[in-house]
Design a protein around this motif. Sequence first.
Motif: not given
Length: 190
Positions: A77-83, A141-148
């Motif tokens: 049972d777990y929660l992960k966040v994907n950015v 730097s985790i997100c390339s472009g202008n959208t997260m």
Amino acid sequence: MANHNFESGNGGWTFSSNGGSSAAVETSEQGSFTKFIRMSRGSYSVLHQNFNIPADIDHFTLDFLFYELDGWETSGDYLKVNVCGTLVDLGTFGENLDERRRIGEESGIYWSRFSQGDRENMGFVFYGDKKHDVKLRIPRSICSGNTMDLRFELTMTANASNESGGIDEVKLQGRYDCEDLPICVDTVTL
């Protein structure tokens, strides 16, 4: 950039799971809880939204409440966040686990979580519930472009009548590093 407490609806979030999907997010209000997004359909659920992000931001902060509802086991049972495709594992949650404060780092994303107290029945079935404050510091730097692309991914070993999770009070902010500037506003909330 975002500040959602879900009292007025889903705030543009979408939900899908292996137990069915929905374009509208289901909000729950039960026991001592105000409205929040309850992720409970199937063993794997995803809450998702894209955000436009300014190019000149140095980093982001993401704060939210995670509700650990009912009978969580310490394995499976777990929660992960994907950015933007970077998966952040927030560690083990469990009904009988003393979680208090946990910290970690994944690919330059620093996170912390703090349990607001011992388990107690705040609503739903007879198992104990817990509230966790979760904070992430995300480099631009985790997100390339202008959208997260932001996703909360929940995996459960039992059905929703035994265990589920909830997301509330989501606050995403862009931040500037101001160390070398005489006057600086370090927070941008769009």
